[in-house]
Design a protein around this motif. Structure first.
Motif, PDB file in Angstrom:
ATOM      1  N   ASP A 142       0.865  -1.175   0.000  1.00 28.35           N
ATOM      2  CA  ASP A 142       0.000   0.000   0.000  1.00 28.35           C
ATOM      3  C   ASP A 142       0.898   1.220   0.000  1.00 28.35           C
ATOM      4  N   ALA A 143       0.994   1.904  -1.144  1.00 30.86           N
ATOM      5  CA  ALA A 143       1.812   3.104  -1.281  1.00 30.86           C
ATOM      6  C   ALA A 143       0.923   4.340  -1.220  1.00 30.86           C
ATOM      7  N   ASP A 144       1.506   5.467  -0.829  1.00 32.46           N
ATOM      8  CA  ASP A 144       0.782   6.729  -0.710  1.00 32.46           C
ATOM      9  C   ASP A 144       1.494   7.819  -1.482  1.00 32.46           C
ATOM     10  N   ALA A 145       0.702   8.780  -1.969  1.00 33.69           N
ATOM     11  CA  ALA A 145       1.224   9.975  -2.637  1.00 33.69           C
ATOM     12  C   ALA A 145       0.695  11.182  -1.881  1.00 33.69           C
ATOM     13  N   PRO A 146       1.379  11.609  -0.804  1.00 29.91           N
ATOM     14  CA  PRO A 146       0.837  12.652   0.079  1.00 29.91           C
ATOM     15  C   PRO A 146       0.405  13.906  -0.676  1.00 29.91           C
ATOM     16  N   GLY A 147      -0.867  14.264  -0.517  1.00 21.27           N
ATOM     17  CA  GLY A 147      -1.395  15.485  -1.100  1.00 21.27           C
ATOM     18  C   GLY A 147      -1.510  15.496  -2.603  1.00 21.27           C
ATOM     19  N   ALA A 148      -1.488  14.341  -3.240  1.00 22.80           N
ATOM     20  CA  ALA A 148      -1.480  14.321  -4.703  1.00 22.80           C
ATOM     21  C   ALA A 148      -2.131  13.047  -5.221  1.00 22.80           C
ATOM     22  N   GLU A 149      -2.301  13.013  -6.546  1.00 22.58           N
ATOM     23  CA  GLU A 149      -2.675  11.809  -7.266  1.00 22.58           C
ATOM     24  C   GLU A 149      -1.527  11.476  -8.206  1.00 22.58           C
ATOM     25  N   GLN A 150      -1.172  10.208  -8.280  1.00 22.76           N
ATOM     26  CA  GLN A 150       0.039   9.827  -9.013  1.00 22.76           C
ATOM     27  C   GLN A 150      -0.182   8.514  -9.753  1.00 22.76           C
ATOM     28  N   TRP A 151       0.003   8.547 -11.082  1.00 15.05           N
ATOM     29  CA  TRP A 151      -0.014   7.321 -11.866  1.00 15.05           C
ATOM     30  C   TRP A 151       1.351   6.652 -11.763  1.00 15.05           C
ATOM     31  N   ILE A 152       1.358   5.369 -11.381  1.00 16.45           N
ATOM     32  CA  ILE A 152       2.611   4.642 -11.215  1.00 16.45           C
ATOM     33  C   ILE A 152       2.475   3.236 -11.792  1.00 16.45           C
ATOM     34  N   TYR A 153       3.584   2.528 -11.857  1.00 17.24           N
ATOM     35  CA  TYR A 153       3.573   1.085 -12.056  1.00 17.24           C
ATOM     36  C   TYR A 153       4.652   0.483 -11.168  1.00 17.24           C
ATOM     37  N   ALA A 154       4.530  -0.815 -10.914  1.00 16.32           N
ATOM     38  CA  ALA A 154       5.409  -1.482  -9.951  1.00 16.32           C
ATOM     39  C   ALA A 154       6.209  -2.586 -10.637  1.00 16.32           C
ATOM     40  N   ARG A 155       7.466  -2.639 -10.282  1.00 18.05           N
ATOM     41  CA  ARG A 155       8.338  -3.735 -10.712  1.00 18.05           C
ATOM     42  C   ARG A 155       8.715  -4.533  -9.461  1.00 18.05           C
ATOM     43  N   ILE A 156       8.435  -5.821  -9.469  1.00 15.28           N
ATOM     44  CA  ILE A 156       8.700  -6.692  -8.327  1.00 15.28           C
ATOM     45  C   ILE A 156       9.780  -7.691  -8.719  1.00 15.28           C
ATOM     46  N   SER A 157      10.802  -7.816  -7.871  1.00 18.23           N
ATOM     47  CA  SER A 157      11.934  -8.685  -8.187  1.00 18.23           C
ATOM     48  C   SER A 157      12.356  -9.472  -6.958  1.00 18.23           C
ATOM     49  N   GLY A 193      23.326 -11.946  -4.820  1.00 15.37           N
ATOM     50  CA  GLY A 193      23.120 -10.530  -5.083  1.00 15.37           C
ATOM     51  C   GLY A 193      22.538 -10.225  -6.440  1.00 15.37           C
ATOM     52  N   GLN A 194      22.169 -11.269  -7.222  1.00 10.42           N
ATOM     53  CA  GLN A 194      21.587 -11.060  -8.534  1.00 10.42           C
ATOM     54  C   GLN A 194      20.088 -10.768  -8.409  1.00 10.42           C
ATOM     55  N   GLN A 195      19.611  -9.783  -9.169  1.00 12.33           N
ATOM     56  CA  GLN A 195      18.209  -9.385  -9.124  1.00 12.33           C
ATOM     57  C   GLN A 195      17.459  -9.989 -10.300  1.00 12.33           C
ATOM     58  N   HIS A 196      16.280 -10.600 -10.015  1.00 13.71           N
ATOM     59  CA  HIS A 196      15.485 -11.270 -11.035  1.00 13.71           C
ATOM     60  C   HIS A 196      14.071 -10.697 -11.006  1.00 13.71           C
ATOM     61  N   GLU A 197      13.669 -10.056 -12.081  1.00 23.62           N
ATOM     62  CA  GLU A 197      12.312  -9.510 -12.157  1.00 23.62           C
ATOM     63  C   GLU A 197      11.301 -10.648 -12.272  1.00 23.62           C
ATOM     64  N   ILE A 198      10.226 -10.597 -11.480  1.00 24.04           N
ATOM     65  CA  ILE A 198       9.207 -11.642 -11.528  1.00 24.04           C
ATOM     66  C   ILE A 198       7.825 -11.088 -11.839  1.00 24.04           C
ATOM     67  N   SER A 199       7.633  -9.777 -11.774  1.00 19.44           N
ATOM     68  CA  SER A 199       6.317  -9.208 -12.076  1.00 19.44           C
ATOM     69  C   SER A 199       6.466  -7.742 -12.437  1.00 19.44           C
ATOM     70  N   LEU A 200       5.706  -7.315 -13.436  1.00 16.61           N
ATOM     71  CA  LEU A 200       5.637  -5.907 -13.829  1.00 16.61           C
ATOM     72  C   LEU A 200       4.167  -5.556 -13.957  1.00 16.61           C
TER      73      LEU A 200
END
Length: 364
Positions: free
Chosen positions: A230-245, A251-258
């Motif tokens: 649950d993310a917040d954008a204090p005092g605003a509206e914000q279009w975003i997208y999330a990358r989950i890895s 230490g290698q990063q692997h993307e699993i969801s966009l």
């Protein structure tokens, strides 16, 4: 006349053999919740275990304040209350995000209650009301934890917390407790997020949680996980997208969801995000860290990064590493998340083929 069934079987086998398997299949949903804007705060509660309650301390640490109890029969008592002050962005000593946990006991074997909490200071407002939950004697496993984010209506001040405990069936007031009575936590230095001088127009993460599932060979490594945040954008509206890895032990990063693009609305709770992810292939049994990155949907600028702490290691593997994976065609594709409909069709076709073969022999 018998070439058609054999052709159908061949086509079905080819479909199954070439069925595409994603590196990590994800299903996205939005978590719906009622924002707590009327009280100037956002809260989420859950039952937790009291880490300080052991068999040797069950009856030795109860916080008994006779003046604070309004119960006609004294069926409920407060065993313990503790706080975790979590966020003071501008470093002025006043927090806008904290956890409060309390352990209530009942003199009965079980009793269903609900709790109303309020903050008293320059203003007095209801902070949250729990849903009804059940106390079991003096167990520590029925403690309640509320994650609190103050959004507006709380200027910087020293506040006291009041808890009112009610019987869920009769609405009888069983206990009233105020932190003024507790010498170790008599005041809380608090302010809402509007007073955090650097918080406006920055994304913040109210909650990040995950759940692991599907360990078919019982080796302690799971093939599915659900991620909620649950993310917040204090005092605003914000279009975003999330990358989950996932970050492996090397230490290698692997993307699993966009994710698709979605909107954050100030401190609303009904813009929370949830995704279910199946690790189909490509992940060795390992302990991983979860990382969530939030991007501006228009500029693709990275706005926020949150990683689970090193102590919270996720024991994961892909389903092709699970010992029970692929025993049969139906089980293989059920574990991978595609369902068993194709397998059932294949079995039905084979049965028809056997019947036709027997008829052919009998006619000869």
């Amino acid at each position: 006349m018998y070439k058609i069934p054999f052709t159908v079987v061949t086509l079905l086998l080819l479909i199954l053999a070439n069925h595409p398997q994603a590196h990590a299949a994800a299903a996205d949903t939005a978590i719906t919740a009622t924002p707590n804007t009327a009280t100037g705060s956002k809260t989420k509660g859950q039952l937790v275990n009291n880490p300080s309650k052991t068999e040797s301390t069950l009856n030795t640490r109860a916080l008994s304040y006779q003046d604070a109890s309004h119960s006609a029969h004294g069926s409920v008592s407060l065993y313990d209350i503790w706080f975790d002050m979590k966020s003071d962005i501008d470093g002025d000593g006043y927090y806008h995000q904290f956890d409060v946990s309390f352990d209530l006991d009942t003199h009965y074997n079980s009793q269903t209650i609900y709790v109303i909490a309020e903050l008293n200071g320059l203003t007095t407002q209801t902070l949250f009301q729990t849903t009804p939950y059940t106390l079991y004697g003096n167990s520590g496993n029925d403690s309640y934890q509320a994650n609190v984010l103050l959004t507006d209506g709380y200027p910087p001040h020293q506040y006291n917390l009041t808890l009112r405990v009610f019987d869920a069936n009769s609405d009888e007031l069983l206990l009233t407790y105020n932190t003024r009575d507790h010498n170790d936590a008599n005041t809380l230095n608090l302010e809402d997020s509007q007073y955090e001088s650097v918080s406006n127009h920055r994304l913040s993460l109210y909650e990040l949680s995950y759940e692991l599932r599907a360990d078919y060979d019982s080796d302690g490594y799971y093939t599915e996980l659900t991620v909620d945040f649950d993310a917040d954008a204090p005092g605003a509206e914000q279009w975003i997208y999330a990358r989950i890895s996932l970050i492996d032990s090397y230490g290698q990063q692997h993307e699993i969801s966009l994710s698709n693009d979605f909107m954050l609305y100030d401190y609303a709770s009904n813009d929370a995000y949830s995704t279910q992810i199946n690790l189909n292939h490509g992940f060795e049994p390992d302990t991983y860290q979860l990382i969530v990155e939030l991007y501006d949907a228009d500029t693709h600028a990275l706005l926020l990064t949150s990683t689970t702490p090193p102590s919270a290691r996720l024991r994961l593997e892909s389903s092709d590493r699970d010992a029970s994976y692929g025993v049969t065609v139906e089980e293989e594709y059920y574990v991978a998340g595609s369902g068993g409909g194709a397998g059932m069709l294949l079995l039905t076709t084979l049965m028809i083929l056997l019947i036709l073969k027997r008829r052919y022999k009998s006619e000869k």
